[in-house]
Design an enzyme around this catalytic site. Structure first.
Site, mmCIF file in Angstrom:
data_model
loop_
_atom_site.group_PDB
_atom_site.id
_atom_site.type_symbol
_atom_site.label_atom_id
_atom_site.label_comp_id
_atom_site.label_asym_id
_atom_site.label_seq_id
_atom_site.Cartn_x
_atom_site.Cartn_y
_atom_site.Cartn_z
ATOM 1 N N GLY A 317 -6.094 -0.726 -6.806
ATOM 2 C CA GLY A 317 -6.746 0.345 -6.052
ATOM 3 C C GLY A 317 -6.536 0.184 -4.560
ATOM 4 O O GLY A 317 -6.334 1.170 -3.833
ATOM 5 N N TRP A 320 -2.958 1.118 -3.864
ATOM 6 C CA TRP A 320 -2.793 2.573 -3.952
ATOM 7 C C TRP A 320 -3.006 3.221 -2.588
ATOM 8 O O TRP A 320 -2.348 4.200 -2.236
ATOM 9 C CB TRP A 320 -3.793 3.151 -4.960
ATOM 10 C CG TRP A 320 -3.789 4.645 -5.036
ATOM 11 C CD1 TRP A 320 -2.999 5.424 -5.827
ATOM 12 C CD2 TRP A 320 -4.616 5.553 -4.300
ATOM 13 N NE1 TRP A 320 -3.287 6.761 -5.637
ATOM 14 C CE2 TRP A 320 -4.267 6.864 -4.696
ATOM 15 C CE3 TRP A 320 -5.620 5.389 -3.341
ATOM 16 C CZ2 TRP A 320 -4.894 8.006 -4.172
ATOM 17 C CZ3 TRP A 320 -6.238 6.512 -2.817
ATOM 18 C CH2 TRP A 320 -5.876 7.796 -3.234
ATOM 19 N N HIS A 321 -3.911 2.663 -1.799
ATOM 20 C CA HIS A 321 -4.215 3.256 -0.502
ATOM 21 C C HIS A 321 -3.073 3.112 0.496
ATOM 22 O O HIS A 321 -2.944 3.941 1.402
ATOM 23 C CB HIS A 321 -5.486 2.621 0.093
ATOM 24 C CG HIS A 321 -6.753 3.162 -0.494
ATOM 25 N ND1 HIS A 321 -7.278 2.699 -1.675
ATOM 26 C CD2 HIS A 321 -7.593 4.139 -0.066
ATOM 27 C CE1 HIS A 321 -8.397 3.358 -1.948
ATOM 28 N NE2 HIS A 321 -8.603 4.236 -0.990
ATOM 29 N N GLY A 322 -2.278 2.096 0.367
ATOM 30 C CA GLY A 322 -1.197 1.940 1.332
ATOM 31 C C GLY A 322 -0.332 0.732 1.047
ATOM 32 O O GLY A 322 -0.772 -0.231 0.405
ATOM 33 N N PHE A 471 -1.958 8.571 2.523
ATOM 34 C CA PHE A 471 -1.997 7.931 1.214
ATOM 35 C C PHE A 471 -1.455 8.850 0.129
ATOM 36 O O PHE A 471 -1.248 8.424 -0.987
ATOM 37 C CB PHE A 471 -3.425 7.501 0.846
ATOM 38 C CG PHE A 471 -4.071 6.657 1.910
ATOM 39 C CD1 PHE A 471 -3.336 5.698 2.587
ATOM 40 C CD2 PHE A 471 -5.403 6.827 2.239
ATOM 41 C CE1 PHE A 471 -3.922 4.919 3.573
ATOM 42 C CE2 PHE A 471 -6.004 6.040 3.226
ATOM 43 C CZ PHE A 471 -5.271 5.090 3.878
#
Length: 471
Positions: A317, A320-322, A471
């Site tokens: 997770g 996933w953001h960056g 993102f």
């Protein structure tokens, strides 16, 4: 095209008028599909091909699975293709830089590939929606869509395309099959959501942004107090920026007759990190739970495996953001905090406390939770590990000198007080909102117009991108 820009207001006015002016339900669907392509192509039309690759992949995979044509193999291929798109466009440079750095650290000289790839706006959001569609068809929780037009609109619906909320096919596709009838009450609800989100973004977030960007853009130039206050500012900025986008998107969809899931529920009143993740970015946290945590095993097979599954989920997770180790660190810290809290909650669930003690305990739990959230926003915002350590050092009193920034205390602190202390606590804890008298449509429209005027008067002149666009 940014929701808070004049360009979008003109765009949406045209789409809104044409949508409700058309009598044919199918023509309305085609209109929204075309409008969504215009909306996304406004940034860079070349990436429309990438989005349609995702649409075609998930649509035809769903059709094959529905016909029971090698469903396991088709699902695997579709998932690999979607994750491959993310890997190439979002993580290629991250992985190559990490491998080159690792090789260099052990004395091996490796040439870095010179491939430069632009990051498409919102790629994480529309690939997650495409993935969930294929997986839901495979599980049998949603029927494969026969029309690629409907599938295309599900993936590219412009109110939530770029930064969510992440929509489930089981929630959205049935709405595409129902002819829409204009509802004035729903229109006013959508307008209210849009205006509140507009205030969150254009008045609150954009007022805090220049100060935060100034300090985090040159940490060496500012003293410890400035770094601490810039972090407090970001604690508010990211909430008002992202919650504002979600509310505006939900409001736009509601004005067109569609309902999208709520994405925020006053996360800064949370008294535990578990509660925080039930209130923050709800569409992502539930997506990770349903498509990653539970398939890994969830709460089954003992405590150790549950903690493992939770940590893997939060690490991915964070990534996933960056494409940065800072985001991995952010995910790891939240994963550890969730694991610790779940163990603590299990050990203390039978303890009964007197009312006064419970109130003090709750206040302390709130303070500790919010301090943790505040501090973990540091790696989320800082450019690298060095910047993260620099700012965290400022919180424990280390000061390497530097000048004192001009700190807009009211802009930094007042919005959080208004939203969390007044609105959040009253609506979530005491439900005072339900006791307010209902307004008639004319009065409500005039009130919304007044709020819009105040918001326009208070917003900065510059229109800034939303944080989650990256993102």
């Amino acid at each position: 095209m940014i929701f808070s820009s004049a360009t979008f207001l003109v765009f949406f006015t045209i789409v809104f008028a044409l949508f409700w002016g058309l009598r044919s339900h199918r023509a309305r669907i085609w209109l929204l599909l075309v409008a969504s392509q215009v909306f996304y192509g406004w940034w860079d039309y070349r990436f429309l091909a990438l989005m349609w690759f995702a649409i075609a992949t998930c649509h035809f995979a769903g059709r094959l699975i529905d016909r029971n044509v090698a469903p396991k193999a088709v699902t695997t291929v579709a998932v690999v293709l979607m994750l491959g798109v993310l890997a190439v466009f979002k993580y290629f440079n991250f992985f190559t830089d990490s491998l080159v750095g690792l090789a260099t650290s052990v004395g091996i000289v490796v040439s870095r590939p010179t491939l430069e790839i632009l990051l498409p706006v919102g790629i994480s959001f529309f690939t997650f929606q495409a993935l969930s569609y294929v997986l839901d068809v495979r599980k049998g929780s949603v029927q494969a869509e026969r029309s690629i037009v409907n599938t295309g609109l599900y993936i590219s619906f412009f109110p939530q395309l770029v930064a969510g909320p992440i929509v489930r096919a089981s929630d959205f596709l049935p709405q595409l099959r129902e002819p829409k009838v204009f509802n004035g009450e729903q229109f006013l609800v959508g307008m209210k959501l849009f205006l509140v989100g507009f205030i969150y973004k254009s008045v609150f977030s954009d007022s805090i942004s220049p100060f935060v960007d100034q300090v985090y853009g040159d940490l060496d130039a500012f003293d410890a107090h400035s770094k601490v206050m810039a972090t407090v500012g970001f604690y508010g900025q990211i909430y008002f920026d992202f919650a504002g986008y979600s509310m505006m998107g939900i409001g736009v969809a509601r004005m067109l007759g569609f309902e999208l899931m709520r994405n925020f529920a006053y996360p800064y009143i949370s008294t535990s990190i578990t509660e925080f993740w039930r209130r923050w970015h709800i569409s992502l946290s539930t997506w990770l739970r349903d498509y990653l945590y539970i398939p890994l095993g969830g709460n089954r097979d003992g405590e150790l495996k549950r903690q493992r599954n939770l940590m893997i989920t939060m690490l991915l997770g964070g990534l996933w953001h960056g494409a940065s180790w800072n985001f991995v660190l952010w995910g790891a810290l939240h994963g550890m905090a969730l694991s610790i809290h779940k163990a603590w909650a299990g050990a203390t669930k039978n303890i009964r406390r007197p009312v006064v003690v419970a109130a003090i305990w709750g206040l302390a739990a709130w303070g500790l939770t919010q301090l943790f959230v505040l501090l973990t926003w540091v790696p989320f915002r800082a450019q690298d590990f060095a910047g993260t350590l620099d700012v965290l050092g400022a919180f424990i009193g280390r000061d390497d000198g530097g000048t004192r920034a001009s700190i807009p205390y009211i802009a930094v602190l007042l919005p959080l007080f208004v939203d969390t202390a007044l609105v959040g606590i009253s609506s979530a804890r005491f439900r005072l909102a339900g006791r307010l008298p209902a307004l008639g449509p004319v009065t409500a429209a005039l009130a919304l117009g007044g709020v819009a005027a105040v918001a326009l008067a208070g917003m900065p002149l510059a229109v800034k991108n939303f944080i989650y666009f990256q993102f």
